[in-house]
Design a protein around this motif. Structure first.
Motif, PDB file in Angstrom:
ATOM      1  N   GLY A 194      -1.880  -5.527  -2.246  1.00  0.00           N
ATOM      2  CA  GLY A 194      -1.181  -7.046  -2.568  1.00  0.00           C
ATOM      3  C   GLY A 194       0.146  -7.066  -1.895  1.00  0.00           C
ATOM      4  N   SER A 195       0.851  -6.481  -1.525  1.00  0.00           N
ATOM      5  CA  SER A 195       1.942  -6.507  -0.569  1.00  0.00           C
ATOM      6  C   SER A 195       1.480  -7.026   0.845  1.00  0.00           C
ATOM      7  CB  SER A 195       2.866  -5.328  -0.449  1.00  0.00           C
ATOM      8  OG  SER A 195       3.432  -4.900  -1.809  1.00  0.00           O
ATOM      9  N   ALA A 196       0.576  -6.362   1.273  1.00  0.00           N
ATOM     10  CA  ALA A 196      -0.132  -6.784   2.749  1.00  0.00           C
ATOM     11  C   ALA A 196      -0.579  -8.186   2.583  1.00  0.00           C
ATOM     12  CB  ALA A 196      -1.291  -5.861   3.105  1.00  0.00           C
ATOM     13  N   VAL A 197      -1.293  -8.685   1.480  1.00  0.00           N
ATOM     14  CA  VAL A 197      -1.678 -10.039   1.300  1.00  0.00           C
ATOM     15  C   VAL A 197      -0.860 -10.905   1.251  1.00  0.00           C
ATOM     16  CG1 VAL A 197      -2.761 -11.439  -0.518  1.00  0.00           C
ATOM     17  CG2 VAL A 197      -3.721  -9.415  -0.079  1.00  0.00           C
ATOM     18  N   VAL A 198       0.476 -10.568   0.652  1.00  0.00           N
ATOM     19  CA  VAL A 198       1.973 -11.470   0.274  1.00  0.00           C
ATOM     20  C   VAL A 198       2.132 -11.461   1.899  1.00  0.00           C
ATOM     21  CG1 VAL A 198       3.837 -11.559  -0.267  1.00  0.00           C
ATOM     22  CG2 VAL A 198       2.366 -10.890  -1.977  1.00  0.00           C
ATOM     23  N   MET A 199       2.434 -10.550   2.589  1.00  0.00           N
ATOM     24  CA  MET A 199       2.755 -10.864   4.081  1.00  0.00           C
ATOM     25  C   MET A 199       2.055 -11.795   4.941  1.00  0.00           C
ATOM     26  SD  MET A 199       4.571  -7.025   4.791  1.00  0.00           S
ATOM     27  CE  MET A 199       3.122  -6.119   4.794  1.00  0.00           C
ATOM     28  N   ALA A 200       0.714 -11.253   4.568  1.00  0.00           N
ATOM     29  CA  ALA A 200      -0.210 -12.319   5.375  1.00  0.00           C
ATOM     30  C   ALA A 200      -0.286 -13.739   5.066  1.00  0.00           C
ATOM     31  CB  ALA A 200      -1.656 -11.658   5.324  1.00  0.00           C
ATOM     32  N   CYS A 201      -0.008 -14.038   3.721  1.00  0.00           N
ATOM     33  CA  CYS A 201       0.090 -15.591   3.288  1.00  0.00           C
ATOM     34  C   CYS A 201       1.153 -16.020   3.960  1.00  0.00           C
ATOM     35  CB  CYS A 201       0.059 -15.274   1.525  1.00  0.00           C
ATOM     36  SG  CYS A 201      -1.792 -15.107   0.922  1.00  0.00           S
ATOM     37  N   LYS A 202       2.385 -15.312   3.805  1.00  0.00           N
ATOM     38  CA  LYS A 202       3.413 -16.017   4.272  1.00  0.00           C
ATOM     39  C   LYS A 202       3.626 -16.160   5.872  1.00  0.00           C
ATOM     40  CE  LYS A 202       8.436 -14.894   4.972  1.00  0.00           C
ATOM     41  NZ  LYS A 202       9.578 -14.210   4.765  1.00  0.00           N
ATOM     42  N   ALA A 203       2.842 -15.245   6.556  1.00  0.00           N
ATOM     43  CA  ALA A 203       2.349 -15.349   7.968  1.00  0.00           C
ATOM     44  C   ALA A 203       1.657 -16.643   8.294  1.00  0.00           C
ATOM     45  CB  ALA A 203       1.860 -14.047   8.475  1.00  0.00           C
ATOM     46  N   SER A 204       0.761 -16.922   7.319  1.00  0.00           N
ATOM     47  CA  SER A 204      -0.118 -17.894   7.514  1.00  0.00           C
ATOM     48  C   SER A 204       0.349 -19.364   7.224  1.00  0.00           C
ATOM     49  CB  SER A 204      -1.498 -17.738   6.681  1.00  0.00           C
ATOM     50  OG  SER A 204      -2.302 -16.509   6.959  1.00  0.00           O
ATOM     51  N   GLY A 205       1.720 -19.392   6.654  1.00  0.00           N
ATOM     52  CA  GLY A 205       2.330 -20.366   6.520  1.00  0.00           C
ATOM     53  C   GLY A 205       2.325 -20.845   4.905  1.00  0.00           C
ATOM     54  N   ALA A 206       1.773 -20.110   3.918  1.00  0.00           N
ATOM     55  CA  ALA A 206       1.667 -20.798   2.760  1.00  0.00           C
ATOM     56  C   ALA A 206       2.878 -21.056   2.090  1.00  0.00           C
ATOM     57  CB  ALA A 206       1.274 -19.568   1.905  1.00  0.00           C
ATOM     58  N   SER A 207       3.305 -22.380   1.335  1.00  0.00           N
ATOM     59  CA  SER A 207       4.562 -22.802   0.921  1.00  0.00           C
ATOM     60  C   SER A 207       4.976 -21.972  -0.244  1.00  0.00           C
ATOM     61  CB  SER A 207       4.362 -24.211   0.726  1.00  0.00           C
ATOM     62  OG  SER A 207       3.691 -24.463  -0.176  1.00  0.00           O
ATOM     63  N   ARG A 208       4.021 -21.520  -1.229  1.00  0.00           N
ATOM     64  CA  ARG A 208       4.212 -20.789  -2.435  1.00  0.00           C
ATOM     65  C   ARG A 208       3.433 -19.922  -2.597  1.00  0.00           C
ATOM     66  NH1 ARG A 208       4.645 -24.345  -8.325  1.00  0.00           N
ATOM     67  NH2 ARG A 208       6.191 -22.824  -9.372  1.00  0.00           N
ATOM     68  N   ILE A 209       4.136 -18.684  -3.061  1.00  0.00           N
ATOM     69  CA  ILE A 209       3.150 -17.454  -3.197  1.00  0.00           C
ATOM     70  C   ILE A 209       3.636 -16.754  -4.328  1.00  0.00           C
ATOM     71  CG2 ILE A 209       2.476 -15.147  -2.566  1.00  0.00           C
ATOM     72  CD1 ILE A 209       3.487 -16.160   0.399  1.00  0.00           C
ATOM     73  N   ILE A 210       2.549 -16.981  -5.542  1.00  0.00           N
ATOM     74  CA  ILE A 210       2.833 -16.510  -6.823  1.00  0.00           C
ATOM     75  C   ILE A 210       2.391 -14.967  -7.010  1.00  0.00           C
ATOM     76  CG2 ILE A 210       2.309 -16.778  -9.209  1.00  0.00           C
ATOM     77  CD1 ILE A 210       1.927 -19.774  -8.706  1.00  0.00           C
ATOM     78  N   GLY A 211       3.307 -14.114  -7.355  1.00  0.00           N
ATOM     79  CA  GLY A 211       2.753 -12.549  -7.704  1.00  0.00           C
ATOM     80  C   GLY A 211       2.571 -12.408  -9.015  1.00  0.00           C
ATOM     81  N   VAL A 212       1.783 -11.560  -9.348  1.00  0.00           N
ATOM     82  CA  VAL A 212       1.638 -11.231 -10.685  1.00  0.00           C
ATOM     83  C   VAL A 212       1.320  -9.765 -10.933  1.00  0.00           C
ATOM     84  CG1 VAL A 212      -0.008 -11.529 -12.484  1.00  0.00           C
ATOM     85  CG2 VAL A 212       0.138 -13.350 -11.086  1.00  0.00           C
ATOM     86  N   ASP A 213       2.274  -9.007 -11.654  1.00  0.00           N
ATOM     87  CA  ASP A 213       2.170  -7.769 -11.888  1.00  0.00           C
ATOM     88  C   ASP A 213       2.695  -7.445 -13.193  1.00  0.00           C
ATOM     89  OD1 ASP A 213       2.485  -4.625 -11.400  1.00  0.00           O
ATOM     90  OD2 ASP A 213       1.687  -5.263  -9.382  1.00  0.00           O
ATOM     91  N   ILE A 214       2.400  -6.326 -13.795  1.00  0.00           N
ATOM     92  CA  ILE A 214       3.194  -5.949 -15.200  1.00  0.00           C
ATOM     93  C   ILE A 214       4.148  -4.750 -14.975  1.00  0.00           C
ATOM     94  CG2 ILE A 214       0.817  -6.228 -16.574  1.00  0.00           C
ATOM     95  CD1 ILE A 214       0.471  -3.164 -16.080  1.00  0.00           C
ATOM     96  N   ASN A 215       4.526  -4.435 -13.601  1.00  0.00           N
ATOM     97  CA  ASN A 215       5.467  -3.700 -13.231  1.00  0.00           C
ATOM     98  C   ASN A 215       6.546  -4.388 -12.525  1.00  0.00           C
ATOM     99  OD1 ASN A 215       7.319  -1.679 -12.377  1.00  0.00           O
ATOM    100  ND2 ASN A 215       6.113  -0.294 -11.285  1.00  0.00           N
ATOM    101  N   GLU A 216       7.479  -4.848 -13.039  1.00  0.00           N
ATOM    102  CA  GLU A 216       8.627  -5.770 -12.788  1.00  0.00           C
ATOM    103  C   GLU A 216       9.618  -5.046 -11.698  1.00  0.00           C
ATOM    104  OE1 GLU A 216      10.889  -8.085 -15.757  1.00  0.00           O
ATOM    105  OE2 GLU A 216       8.965  -8.728 -16.807  1.00  0.00           O
ATOM    106  N   GLU A 217       9.413  -3.727 -11.611  1.00  0.00           N
ATOM    107  CA  GLU A 217      10.240  -3.070 -10.482  1.00  0.00           C
ATOM    108  C   GLU A 217       9.866  -3.439  -8.931  1.00  0.00           C
ATOM    109  OE1 GLU A 217      10.209   1.138 -11.227  1.00  0.00           O
ATOM    110  OE2 GLU A 217      11.298   1.077 -12.999  1.00  0.00           O
ATOM    111  N   LYS A 218       8.521  -4.213  -8.943  1.00  0.00           N
ATOM    112  CA  LYS A 218       7.989  -4.440  -7.518  1.00  0.00           C
ATOM    113  C   LYS A 218       8.641  -5.816  -7.405  1.00  0.00           C
ATOM    114  CE  LYS A 218       3.775  -1.981  -8.589  1.00  0.00           C
ATOM    115  NZ  LYS A 218       1.931  -2.201  -8.558  1.00  0.00           N
ATOM    116  N   PHE A 219       8.926  -6.581  -8.207  1.00  0.00           N
ATOM    117  CA  PHE A 219       9.394  -7.777  -7.830  1.00  0.00           C
ATOM    118  C   PHE A 219      10.433  -8.016  -6.968  1.00  0.00           C
ATOM    119  CE2 PHE A 219       7.960  -9.625 -12.621  1.00  0.00           C
ATOM    120  CZ  PHE A 219       6.728  -9.271 -12.059  1.00  0.00           C
ATOM    121  N   PRO A 220      11.814  -7.413  -6.785  1.00  0.00           N
ATOM    122  CA  PRO A 220      12.616  -7.576  -5.782  1.00  0.00           C
ATOM    123  C   PRO A 220      11.945  -7.243  -4.424  1.00  0.00           C
ATOM    124  CG  PRO A 220      13.543  -6.393  -7.527  1.00  0.00           C
ATOM    125  CD  PRO A 220      12.063  -6.506  -7.748  1.00  0.00           C
ATOM    126  N   TRP A 221      10.970  -6.414  -4.328  1.00  0.00           N
ATOM    127  CA  TRP A 221      10.404  -6.023  -2.959  1.00  0.00           C
ATOM    128  C   TRP A 221       9.408  -7.232  -2.659  1.00  0.00           C
ATOM    129  CZ3 TRP A 221       7.696  -0.774  -1.812  1.00  0.00           C
ATOM    130  CH2 TRP A 221       7.346  -0.701  -0.415  1.00  0.00           C
TER     131      TRP A 221
END
Length: 288
Positions: A194-221
């Motif tokens: 999922g983190s790799a997907v996020v980085m790739a979406c950002k690199a592709s120029g996505a303007s908004r990336i919504i992250g979904v997870d039940i472990n909030e410790e991952k949110f800052p990263w």
């Protein structure tokens, strides 16, 4: 010792003898590489969810086997005809044979090398490979077409995940979904893939990336990597896909599921299409 003078190596490996049981550290023998093969000293190995699924009996592969398919190491010896690498080279070991003449080739889960044999022995018994890689061992043998040469100074404990998790996420974004600049995306699961997907979406120029997870410790990263909005489904008053649709007006442009559960796959699809029947011209991606 084989015809080229290369010896059998005795080393340690973590063997999965059966499903639903811990890995067992065993002394094994690793045969010399045959023509077109490379024997590698493993320096670092990632642990993929697939390894966990195999141990849980969810993914069926021949056992006993040496698991692991996210490896980085150094060439110890080469078989006849190998020209792209030499002893001492630093490598990553993808589970896909990227240099296969017919294209990106996935090693079938037979537990054997392409010639139908194994290079591992333990207690006089042949041990199966995993996807032609097997990185939970001090030494492994792989096909030349399934290695990638890297810089000698690369941090092995980090680049090993480029063998599976990183290209899985990036490939889903760049090759399958083809995320466009200015688009909105949602990523279910903010682990390695999922983190790799996020980085790739950002690199592709996505303007908004919504992250979904039940472990909030991952949110800052996740936010550091490019996530603009974080959602914990367990703290929402309605299904997360409904929240995503409300946040975006009519669903996201691209949705990615990096968990591997039926429920989250359904949520991923409905977050993109708002619960409507899927139009055949829309794009959606399951990365698990």
């Amino acid at each position: 010792k084989d015809s080229t003078g290369i010896h059998v190596i005795t080393c340690q490996a973590a063997i999965a003898w059966t499903a639903n049981a811990p890995l067992s550290i065993e002394k094994i023998e690793v045969d010399p590489p045959k023509p077109g093969e490379v024997r590698i000293k493993i320096i670092s190995s990632g642990i993929c969810g697939t390894d966990k699924h195999i141990l849980e009996g969810k993914d069926k592969v021949p056992l006993p086997a040496i698991l692991g398919h996210e490896g980085a190491g150094i060439v110890e010896s080469i078989g006849e005809g190998v020209t792209s690498v030499k002893p001492g080279n630093f490598l990553i070991i993808p589970q896909y044979s990227c240099l296969h003449p017919k294209g990106n080739f996935f090693i079938p889960p037979t537990g054997l090398m392409l010639d139908g044999t194994s290079r591992f022995t333990c207690r006089g018994r042949k041990i199966y490979h995993l996807y032609g890689t097997s990185t939970f061992t001090e030494y492994t043998v792989v096909h030349e077409i399934a290695v990638g040469k890297i810089d000698d100074g690369a941090p092995m404990d980090r680049v090993c995940i480029i063998s599976c998790g990183v290209p899985t996420g990036f490939g889903a974004v760049f090759n399958t979904a083809r995320v466009t600049p200015g688009s909105t995306c949602v990523v279910f699961g903010l682990g390695g893939i999922g983190s790799a997907v996020v980085m790739a979406c950002k690199a592709s120029g996505a303007s908004r990336i919504i992250g979904v997870d039940i472990n909030e410790e991952k949110f800052p990263w996740a936010r550091d990597l490019g996530v603009t909005d974080c959602l914990n489904p367990q703290k929402l008053e309605k299904p997360v896909q409904e929240v995503v649709v409300e946040m975006t007006g009519n669903g996201v442009d691209f949705a990615f599921e990096a968990i591997g559960l039926i429920d989250t796959m359904v949520s991923q699809l409905e977050a993109q299409f708002g619960g409507w029947v899927l139009p055949v011209n829309m794009r959606y991606t399951l990365t698990s």
